[in-house]
Each structure stands twice: as C-alpha cells, then as structure tokens.
Design a protein around this motif. Sequence first.
Motif, PDB file in Angstrom:
ATOM      1  N   ALA A  77      22.655 -44.208  49.986  1.00 42.42           N
ATOM      2  CA  ALA A  77      21.712 -44.482  51.404  1.00 42.42           C
ATOM      3  C   ALA A  77      20.372 -44.552  50.773  1.00 42.42           C
ATOM      4  CB  ALA A  77      21.712 -43.104  52.265  1.00 42.42           C
ATOM      5  N   ILE A  78      19.666 -43.482  50.323  1.00 38.47           N
ATOM      6  CA  ILE A  78      17.813 -43.455  49.593  1.00 38.47           C
ATOM      7  C   ILE A  78      17.844 -45.415  49.171  1.00 38.47           C
ATOM      8  CG2 ILE A  78      16.322 -42.819  48.490  1.00 38.47           C
ATOM      9  CD1 ILE A  78      17.565 -39.948  49.116  1.00 38.47           C
ATOM     10  N   GLU A  79      18.851 -45.357  48.139  1.00 36.93           N
ATOM     11  CA  GLU A  79      18.432 -46.108  47.693  1.00 36.93           C
ATOM     12  C   GLU A  79      18.837 -47.775  48.244  1.00 36.93           C
ATOM     13  OE1 GLU A  79      21.095 -46.063  44.043  1.00 36.93           O
ATOM     14  OE2 GLU A  79      20.032 -44.155  43.263  1.00 36.93           O
ATOM     15  N   GLN A  80      19.721 -47.764  49.354  1.00 38.64           N
ATOM     16  CA  GLN A  80      20.066 -48.584  50.458  1.00 38.64           C
ATOM     17  C   GLN A  80      19.167 -48.753  51.172  1.00 38.64           C
ATOM     18  OE1 GLN A  80      23.525 -48.069  52.441  1.00 38.64           O
ATOM     19  NE2 GLN A  80      24.835 -48.376  49.867  1.00 38.64           N
ATOM     20  N   ARG A  81      18.500 -48.149  51.701  1.00 42.02           N
ATOM     21  CA  ARG A  81      17.080 -48.297  52.402  1.00 42.02           C
ATOM     22  C   ARG A  81      15.566 -48.476  51.553  1.00 42.02           C
ATOM     23  NH1 ARG A  81      15.201 -42.268  55.133  1.00 42.02           N
ATOM     24  NH2 ARG A  81      14.436 -42.614  52.844  1.00 42.02           N
ATOM     25  N   GLY A  82      15.704 -47.958  50.002  1.00 47.78           N
ATOM     26  CA  GLY A  82      14.376 -48.546  49.375  1.00 47.78           C
ATOM     27  C   GLY A  82      13.525 -47.042  49.472  1.00 47.78           C
ATOM     28  N   LEU A  83      13.387 -47.107  48.433  1.00 50.36           N
ATOM     29  CA  LEU A  83      12.585 -45.771  48.057  1.00 50.36           C
ATOM     30  C   LEU A  83      10.832 -46.494  48.123  1.00 50.36           C
ATOM     31  CD1 LEU A  83      13.375 -44.450  44.330  1.00 50.36           C
ATOM     32  CD2 LEU A  83      13.718 -43.237  46.456  1.00 50.36           C
ATOM     33  N   PRO A  84      10.104 -45.063  48.440  1.00 47.15           N
ATOM     34  CA  PRO A  84       8.621 -46.165  48.401  1.00 47.15           C
ATOM     35  C   PRO A  84       7.952 -46.095  47.516  1.00 47.15           C
ATOM     36  CG  PRO A  84       8.818 -43.231  48.480  1.00 47.15           C
ATOM     37  CD  PRO A  84      10.453 -43.994  49.303  1.00 47.15           C
ATOM     38  N   LYS A  85       6.545 -47.184  47.412  1.00 45.56           N
ATOM     39  CA  LYS A  85       6.326 -47.515  46.057  1.00 45.56           C
ATOM     40  C   LYS A  85       5.731 -46.079  45.663  1.00 45.56           C
ATOM     41  CE  LYS A  85       5.896 -52.419  47.678  1.00 45.56           C
ATOM     42  NZ  LYS A  85       4.772 -53.631  47.758  1.00 45.56           N
ATOM     43  N   ASN A  86       4.956 -45.248  45.879  1.00 45.09           N
ATOM     44  CA  ASN A  86       4.589 -44.230  45.568  1.00 45.09           C
ATOM     45  C   ASN A  86       5.375 -43.552  43.924  1.00 45.09           C
ATOM     46  OD1 ASN A  86       4.213 -41.223  44.746  1.00 45.09           O
ATOM     47  ND2 ASN A  86       3.456 -41.701  46.786  1.00 45.09           N
ATOM     48  N   PRO A  87       4.875 -43.633  42.737  1.00 49.75           N
ATOM     49  CA  PRO A  87       4.897 -43.410  41.927  1.00 49.75           C
ATOM     50  C   PRO A  87       5.459 -42.160  41.649  1.00 49.75           C
ATOM     51  CG  PRO A  87       3.195 -44.549  41.865  1.00 49.75           C
ATOM     52  CD  PRO A  87       2.854 -44.172  43.185  1.00 49.75           C
ATOM     53  N   SER A  88       5.457 -40.964  42.213  1.00 47.69           N
ATOM     54  CA  SER A  88       5.223 -39.630  42.310  1.00 47.69           C
ATOM     55  C   SER A  88       6.794 -39.386  42.611  1.00 47.69           C
ATOM     56  CB  SER A  88       4.324 -38.338  42.520  1.00 47.69           C
ATOM     57  OG  SER A  88       4.530 -38.386  44.275  1.00 47.69           O
ATOM     58  N   ILE A  89       6.987 -40.473  44.109  1.00 48.02           N
ATOM     59  CA  ILE A  89       8.562 -39.814  44.357  1.00 48.02           C
ATOM     60  C   ILE A  89       8.845 -40.613  43.267  1.00 48.02           C
ATOM     61  CG2 ILE A  89       9.216 -40.625  46.030  1.00 48.02           C
ATOM     62  CD1 ILE A  89       7.033 -40.229  48.124  1.00 48.02           C
ATOM     63  N   CYS A  90       8.913 -41.383  43.281  1.00 44.31           N
ATOM     64  CA  CYS A  90      10.026 -42.537  42.485  1.00 44.31           C
ATOM     65  C   CYS A  90      10.354 -42.212  41.435  1.00 44.31           C
ATOM     66  CB  CYS A  90       9.522 -44.010  41.822  1.00 44.31           C
ATOM     67  SG  CYS A  90       8.639 -44.791  43.781  1.00 44.31           S
ATOM     68  N   ILE A 107      14.864 -37.232  38.713  1.00 46.98           N
ATOM     69  CA  ILE A 107      14.637 -36.172  38.479  1.00 46.98           C
ATOM     70  C   ILE A 107      15.444 -35.428  39.055  1.00 46.98           C
ATOM     71  CG2 ILE A 107      13.624 -33.577  37.880  1.00 46.98           C
ATOM     72  CD1 ILE A 107      11.245 -35.537  36.994  1.00 46.98           C
ATOM     73  N   ALA A 108      15.265 -35.784  40.403  1.00 48.96           N
ATOM     74  CA  ALA A 108      16.842 -34.800  41.395  1.00 48.96           C
ATOM     75  C   ALA A 108      17.690 -35.224  41.700  1.00 48.96           C
ATOM     76  CB  ALA A 108      15.880 -35.226  43.242  1.00 48.96           C
ATOM     77  N   LYS A 109      18.019 -37.029  41.087  1.00 50.20           N
ATOM     78  CA  LYS A 109      19.761 -37.681  40.700  1.00 50.20           C
ATOM     79  C   LYS A 109      19.641 -37.001  39.707  1.00 50.20           C
ATOM     80  CE  LYS A 109      21.927 -42.368  41.344  1.00 50.20           C
ATOM     81  NZ  LYS A 109      21.098 -43.907  41.323  1.00 50.20           N
ATOM     82  N   PHE A 127       4.481 -33.674  43.647  1.00 55.58           N
ATOM     83  CA  PHE A 127       4.988 -35.364  45.142  1.00 55.58           C
ATOM     84  C   PHE A 127       3.746 -35.157  45.722  1.00 55.58           C
ATOM     85  CE2 PHE A 127       8.681 -33.463  45.105  1.00 55.58           C
ATOM     86  CZ  PHE A 127       9.571 -35.001  45.239  1.00 55.58           C
ATOM     87  N   GLN A 128       2.863 -36.510  45.131  1.00 53.94           N
ATOM     88  CA  GLN A 128       1.238 -36.567  45.589  1.00 53.94           C
ATOM     89  C   GLN A 128       1.758 -37.726  46.322  1.00 53.94           C
ATOM     90  OE1 GLN A 128      -0.277 -36.551  41.378  1.00 53.94           O
ATOM     91  NE2 GLN A 128      -0.958 -34.678  41.691  1.00 53.94           N
ATOM     92  N   GLY A 129       0.449 -38.118  47.225  1.00 57.45           N
ATOM     93  CA  GLY A 129       0.705 -39.422  47.369  1.00 57.45           C
ATOM     94  C   GLY A 129      -0.064 -39.031  49.462  1.00 57.45           C
TER      95      GLY A 129
END
Length: 252
Positions: free
Chosen positions: A77-90, A95-97, A242-244
């Motif tokens: 569901a997260i991937e379908q919605r789309g990840l933000p462009k924040n590099p640390s979140i990506c 890693i979490a996946k 997580f930064q940003g």
Amino acid sequence: MDKIFQDILLRVQQTAMQNGTMNPPDGEELDAQTLAERDARWAAIKKEEEDQRRREHAKAVEHAGIFARYAHITFDAIEQRGLPKNPSICANYAIAKDYAAHLKENLRQGIGLILAGGYGTMKTTLAVAILRAQVDRGGSGLIVPMCSLIDHLYTLRTLNREAWAQFEERIRQTPLLVIDDLGGENTEQSWVLAKVDSILTDRYNRLRPTIITTNLTRDELAGTYSGRILDRLKSTARLLVFQGASERGVMK
C-alpha cells in the motif's frame, strides 16, 4: 454429526467439481437449472469462507493494536501510494522492508529496530507495516503508544489486578512488540523509567525483539533512560535515523 458429514460431503463434491473429476450418477444428466443452482450454492459457500477469513484477519489486525487509521498500511500500500522524495525516508524504507522480508530470522535472533527522527517522517507507518507483515503471515504481535502503555499499566493495576497482570505479560511475551513514541510518556515519575527498564530487559533476556519509534535524538535518549537500557537496545536493534520535514501535509 449428520450436519458435519453433509458439510464434508459438499466440500468434497465442490473440490471434485473444481478439478473436473465429478460426474453425475450413471444414467442421470443434470439440467441447466440444476447445474446453475449447484454452482450458485458452491459459490455462496466459497464466498462465506472468504468473508470469514477476512473477518478473522481483521480481528487479528485489531488485536495487534492496529486500529482503523493504520489498518490499511502494508508495504504494498505504501508503494502504491508512492514514497516521498526524502532520501532518508527512502533509504530507511528499504531497510524496514528488508527487515520484514527476513522477519522469521529476525524474530528468532531477537533483532529489533529503533526508528528515530522528527514528527511526520513515516516512522510509525513503517513500524506498522512490519507488524502487519507479521500478522499477515499468521504471527502475533502488538503495537502500543508508550503513553498508552504506561496509562494502561497504571489504571489496570488500580482497577483490575488480574487484567493488569495479563496485559503486562502480553507486553513481555508477545513475539514482536512495537513501542510507538518512546519518550512521549511522563518520565518524571521514577516508576515509569523503572517499568520501561523492566519490560525491555525482560524482552532482551527472552530474545523477544522490540521495534521502537521515537522523536528523541540519541543524546536525548541517553539523558532520559539508563545507560543499561540503551546498551541493550543498541546491541539488539538497528538504529534508523529519519531526517527532514514532516511529510504529513505533503502526502495524499
């Protein structure tokens, strides 16, 4: 007993029909209406079974503390919605996946995660996605906000000691515990810090992994909790920072 036998017979017939191995009795041909009625009955049984599985799964998700706001959260569901462009979140998402993909081994070794950073950086979302992966594979676990955990322990101990003991035992024993917002509790009361120390130490000794989300920095954690707790967390959990800025107002 007759009802059980009839249900078993019907399921055998249903399987045979699906496999194309069931024929009508010798000399008997089923007319179109009879075939349609039989197919409709089997379709209704299959739908009821699927509905029952969905209900049971929904109960398991809620039992894990994943309520309506996060009930839809999965990695897909997260991937379908789309990840933000924040590099640390990506980077932390990957890693979490991967942690979830190797969940069985991480649970066996008692390996957890610490997700630290500012508000709105998907820490809780990723923690829920991992726990959801555990539930979806038939496992059990629990997510609980730190302030709620302490509130439950305090209230139940006052009102119902049996329920209090059961709740605390679940916190200590559940295969995967997610503590959301560590540091959000009232740490000015000494019994709170002692309880946090006791729970995390017990899980550490039992090789029960804990995933923690927190808005505190490493120095702030060190200034709040004992060095023993941090040493044990660091030895059994990977720290993801997580930064940003918050993504809550950006993501749709």
